[in-house]
Write an enzyme that holds these catalytic residues in place. Structure first.
Site, PDB file in Angstrom:
ATOM      1  N   SER A  16       0.880  -1.174   0.000  1.00 54.97           N
ATOM      2  CA  SER A  16       0.000   0.000   0.000  1.00 54.97           C
ATOM      3  C   SER A  16       0.917   1.223   0.000  1.00 54.97           C
ATOM      4  CB  SER A  16      -0.931  -0.013   1.213  1.00 54.97           C
ATOM      5  OG  SER A  16      -0.206  -0.264   2.399  1.00 54.97           O
ATOM      6  N   GLU A  18       1.362   5.513   0.847  1.00 56.55           N
ATOM      7  CA  GLU A  18       0.837   6.686   1.559  1.00 56.55           C
ATOM      8  C   GLU A  18       1.297   7.967   0.873  1.00 56.55           C
ATOM      9  OE1 GLU A  18       0.849   6.495   5.876  1.00 56.55           O
ATOM     10  OE2 GLU A  18       1.646   8.532   5.918  1.00 56.55           O
ATOM     11  N   TYR A  50      -3.512  13.446   6.996  1.00 60.20           N
ATOM     12  CA  TYR A  50      -4.346  14.537   7.496  1.00 60.20           C
ATOM     13  C   TYR A  50      -3.434  15.440   8.301  1.00 60.20           C
ATOM     14  CZ  TYR A  50      -8.847  16.149   9.526  1.00 60.20           C
ATOM     15  OH  TYR A  50      -9.971  16.838   9.897  1.00 60.20           O
ATOM     16  N   HIS A  78      -6.798   9.359   6.162  1.00 56.39           N
ATOM     17  CA  HIS A  78      -6.350   9.503   7.558  1.00 56.39           C
ATOM     18  C   HIS A  78      -7.249  10.523   8.232  1.00 56.39           C
ATOM     19  CE1 HIS A  78      -1.970   7.969   7.005  1.00 56.39           C
ATOM     20  NE2 HIS A  78      -2.734   7.503   6.038  1.00 56.39           N
ATOM     21  N   ASP A 110      -1.105  14.683  16.563  1.00 54.67           N
ATOM     22  CA  ASP A 110      -0.182  15.406  17.446  1.00 54.67           C
ATOM     23  C   ASP A 110      -0.647  16.838  17.593  1.00 54.67           C
ATOM     24  OD1 ASP A 110       1.804  13.462  18.064  1.00 54.67           O
ATOM     25  OD2 ASP A 110       2.369  13.526  15.943  1.00 54.67           O
ATOM     26  N   TYR A 148       3.737   1.233  16.931  1.00 55.06           N
ATOM     27  CA  TYR A 148       5.088   1.772  17.127  1.00 55.06           C
ATOM     28  C   TYR A 148       6.073   0.687  17.563  1.00 55.06           C
ATOM     29  CZ  TYR A 148       2.259   5.870  16.770  1.00 55.06           C
ATOM     30  OH  TYR A 148       1.366   6.796  16.286  1.00 55.06           O
ATOM     31  N   HIS A 152       5.754   4.402  21.304  1.00 53.87           N
ATOM     32  CA  HIS A 152       5.370   5.811  21.125  1.00 53.87           C
ATOM     33  C   HIS A 152       5.979   6.653  22.244  1.00 53.87           C
ATOM     34  CE1 HIS A 152       2.898   9.409  21.038  1.00 53.87           C
ATOM     35  NE2 HIS A 152       2.633   9.098  19.780  1.00 53.87           N
ATOM     36  N   GLN A 215      16.525  15.229   7.042  1.00 49.82           N
ATOM     37  CA  GLN A 215      15.069  15.391   7.140  1.00 49.82           C
ATOM     38  C   GLN A 215      14.464  14.218   7.929  1.00 49.82           C
ATOM     39  OE1 GLN A 215      12.697  14.500   3.697  1.00 49.82           O
ATOM     40  NE2 GLN A 215      11.851  16.564   3.686  1.00 49.82           N
ATOM     41  N   PHE A 219      12.050  14.036  11.452  1.00 53.85           N
ATOM     42  CA  PHE A 219      10.801  13.263  11.656  1.00 53.85           C
ATOM     43  C   PHE A 219      10.977  12.284  12.813  1.00 53.85           C
ATOM     44  CE2 PHE A 219       9.759  13.059   6.797  1.00 53.85           C
ATOM     45  CZ  PHE A 219       9.134  14.286   6.857  1.00 53.85           C
ATOM     46  N   HIS A 269       3.772  -1.188   3.753  1.00 55.66           N
ATOM     47  CA  HIS A 269       3.138   0.118   3.519  1.00 55.66           C
ATOM     48  C   HIS A 269       4.268   1.115   3.271  1.00 55.66           C
ATOM     49  CE1 HIS A 269      -0.013   3.189   4.034  1.00 55.66           C
ATOM     50  NE2 HIS A 269       0.858   3.878   4.752  1.00 55.66           N
TER      51      HIS A 269
END
Ligand code: FAD
Length: 299
Positions: A16, A18, A50, A78, A110, A148, A152, A215, A219, A269
């Site tokens: 899949s 994203e 989103y 999302h 978040d 996670y 998390h 980068q 993240f 994914h």
């Protein structure tokens, strides 16, 4: 792990992809080209993120609805709980249902201010598990949630994180997509802990093909994923060699997928960042072949 050679991969992996909603016409064209390239690989679904605090509500909706309307792909939207009442979130979900979208990736989200603690909106959903429950009450959506492998950052312990995932599955989610990670062993340990907690739902590793370490570090810092020291070494000296950087990026991600495959993983994914080439190359190495019969009209 004794991983099979690429040439021996059976082509039985499922994938899949994203995407994020584009901010400009130019970005929209790039996204659409990527969808055209990736669609013939026959992904199970493609999902659209989103933005924090619902900042991309309209753009996410427009992108998801367009994919659903104009391509043969199944689109997943999302949706987060941040800065919105239950009624507002429910209204977004209703719009998706009315547009024919049947799959939601349900997230807590978040806080819009980096580094702030998440506070549920008064009258909002308190976390992803509550959102899953709310969605399932309205319509028989297919619901995926986040997981996670390296825990998390808000979680009190590894076990609390697994218990939270179990709560999301028990509320009706059928799949967990993981945060990106770079050590296959982290995924396998997480899969064992989930199985021990009685989680039978599918766990799909989220694969981030990295070509920009700086980068990715940014993240990763926000979401608790570890960047191994070898990653810096591999990309050292490649700043002015974009083509070589892409080759290294594809190799690193493909090697991880090959090890995951050897450990029994058959669903992947991809965090595409709206670029097709790396994900396409890795899928190809995993044995997938584009079906020339599937095409998406130009933007
Ligand atoms: P939850 O599962 O609700 O929980 C997060 C953490 O809080 C867990 O550690 C849990 O243990 C703890 N927790 C939850 N409820 C409680 C409670 N009642 N008491 C104590 N602890 C609790 N973000 C976006 O803004 N937009 C996106 O489109 C987006 N897509 C994503 C897709 C994937 C596949 C992934 C992995 C993440 C995505 N994120 C996205 C990021 C996500 O929103 C953040 O990681 C967020 O911090 C947590 O969301 P969650 O759904 O995992 O939260």
């Amino acid at each position: 792990l004794d991983a099979p050679l690429y040439a021996d991969l059976a082509g039985d992996a499922e994938v899949s992809f994203e995407f994020f909603p584009p901010k400009s016409e130019k970005m929209e064209a790039t996204l659409w080209e990527s969808i055209q390239t990736l669609a013939p690989l026959g992904p199970r679904f493609v999902s659209v993120t989103y933005g924090a605090g619902g900042s991309t509500r309209e753009r996410t909706h427009a992108t998801v609805a367009r994919i659903q309307r104009e391509t043969p792909l199944a689109a997943a939207a999302h949706l987060t709980c941040v800065e919105a009442t239950k009624a507002e979130i429910d209204a977004v979900a209703e719009q998706y249902w009315a547009s024919g979208v049947r799959h939601i990736v349900a997230l807590r989200g978040d806080p819009p201010r980096e580094g702030a603690r998440f506070e549920p909106h008064p009258g909002g959903y308190e976390n992803a598990a509550a959102l899953v429950e709310g969605l399932k009450k309205r319509h028989p959506f297919e619901v995926s949630v986040a997981a996670y492998p390296e825990c998390h950052p808000d979680s009190l312990s590894d076990q609390a994180d697994i218990d939270n995932l179990k709560a999301k599955i028990d509320a009706g989610a059928t799949r967990a997509i993981t945060q990106f990670f770079f050590a296959p062993e982290a995924f396998f340990r997480f899969r064992d802990r989930a199985a021990a907690a009685g989680i039978a739902a599918e766990l799909v590793p989220g694969i981030l093909p990295v070509s920009n370490v700086a980068q990715t570090r940014k993240f990763a810092g926000m979401c608790g994923a570890a960047i191994p020291p070898w990653m810096d070494r591999l990309f050292e000296g490649l700043d002015d060699h974009p083509a070589a950087r892409q080759l290294v990026a594809a190799t690193v991600a493909a090697e991880m997928c090959r090890k995951l495959y050897a450990g029994g993983v058959r669903s992947f994914h991809f965090y595409t960042l709206n670029r097709a080439e790396l994900s396409f190359a890795i899928c190809h190495l995993l044995g997938l072949r584009a079906n020339a019969g599937v095409s998406v009209a130009a933007a």
